[in-house]
Design a protein around this motif. Sequence first.
Motif, PDB file in Angstrom:
ATOM      1  N   VAL A  56     -10.166   9.273  -2.045  1.00  0.00           N
ATOM      2  CA  VAL A  56     -10.282   8.291  -3.130  1.00  0.00           C
ATOM      3  C   VAL A  56      -9.336   8.671  -4.262  1.00  0.00           C
ATOM      4  O   VAL A  56      -9.161   9.859  -4.572  1.00  0.00           O
ATOM      5  CB  VAL A  56     -11.735   8.237  -3.658  1.00  0.00           C
ATOM      6  N   ASP A  57      -8.731   7.667  -4.862  1.00  0.00           N
ATOM      7  CA  ASP A  57      -7.856   7.868  -6.013  1.00  0.00           C
ATOM      8  C   ASP A  57      -8.485   7.149  -7.210  1.00  0.00           C
ATOM      9  O   ASP A  57      -8.631   5.920  -7.184  1.00  0.00           O
ATOM     10  CB  ASP A  57      -6.467   7.296  -5.717  1.00  0.00           C
ATOM     11  N   VAL A  58      -8.898   7.917  -8.217  1.00  0.00           N
ATOM     12  CA  VAL A  58      -9.511   7.336  -9.404  1.00  0.00           C
ATOM     13  C   VAL A  58      -8.454   7.231 -10.494  1.00  0.00           C
ATOM     14  O   VAL A  58      -7.898   8.247 -10.934  1.00  0.00           O
ATOM     15  CB  VAL A  58     -10.700   8.188  -9.908  1.00  0.00           C
ATOM     16  N   ARG A  59      -8.162   6.011 -10.920  1.00  0.00           N
ATOM     17  CA  ARG A  59      -7.180   5.786 -11.989  1.00  0.00           C
ATOM     18  C   ARG A  59      -7.930   5.255 -13.192  1.00  0.00           C
ATOM     19  O   ARG A  59      -8.389   4.114 -13.196  1.00  0.00           O
ATOM     20  CB  ARG A  59      -6.117   4.776 -11.539  1.00  0.00           C
ATOM     21  N   HIS A  60      -8.069   6.102 -14.184  1.00  0.00           N
ATOM     22  CA  HIS A  60      -8.858   5.748 -15.363  1.00  0.00           C
ATOM     23  C   HIS A  60      -8.256   4.530 -16.058  1.00  0.00           C
ATOM     24  O   HIS A  60      -7.062   4.483 -16.346  1.00  0.00           O
ATOM     25  CB  HIS A  60      -8.942   6.935 -16.315  1.00  0.00           C
TER      26      HIS A  60
END
Length: 241
Positions: A69-73
């Motif tokens: 998973v890639d979390v991009r704030h």
Amino acid sequence: MTISTANKARESAKLRSRALQHEIMALILERGLLPGDPLPTELELVEELGVGRNTVREALKVLQAIGIVDVRHGYGMFVAKKKLDALAVTLEFHARMSLAHSGREAVELVDVRQALESELIAAAVDAMTPESLAAVRAAVEQMEADAARGHSLVEADREFHRALFAPLENALLSNLLDVFWAAYSGMHETLSPDAVDLAETSREHRGIYDAVAAGDKELATARMRGHFDGIRGLISRTVGQ
């Protein structure tokens, strides 16, 4: 709460988190999502999976750490693009740590790289184009220039191996080579600078290039194996100090 009860509670929480991680991965697969595609929001996952928000958040942190998973704030969550950064960090840490002891993990890392690159170099020779060969030659020449100045060969060495196998157009192989190289370059910092023979290292790479340029797959394979034998010997000397 007794120590035994607390341990059981922690183990149960770990099992629940692991199960939730698999559920989220299953959701990605079932929906046919691809790298870069958006994931449901935390709230949507809470509702769909029937668990608490904190539990979902912890599972997502783990999936982010392992490259799922890639979390991009400010933007949301996405299926991560194929990266093996977490593996690189783990391999580098254990390889460097081993150099202060038996050196076993460092040697194992070299063993795997040797097996992979020695096995595939013949295919790389077959796939080599004039443009690809020019890139390999440029890396060798940079190594020779760096060696003559007494500079580190790490970046030119990395480019040599990257360019050598680029003609295979195998994204997984490229990622694995990056992983091994990241781990090796970190390990290299632990080795004594005086232990590395810059001139000999550049000569070894020139020899591999010459064999590839001549289309001699057998010689290229033998020289690649010999190159990693040298690295293994360097590790042995470092550990034995």
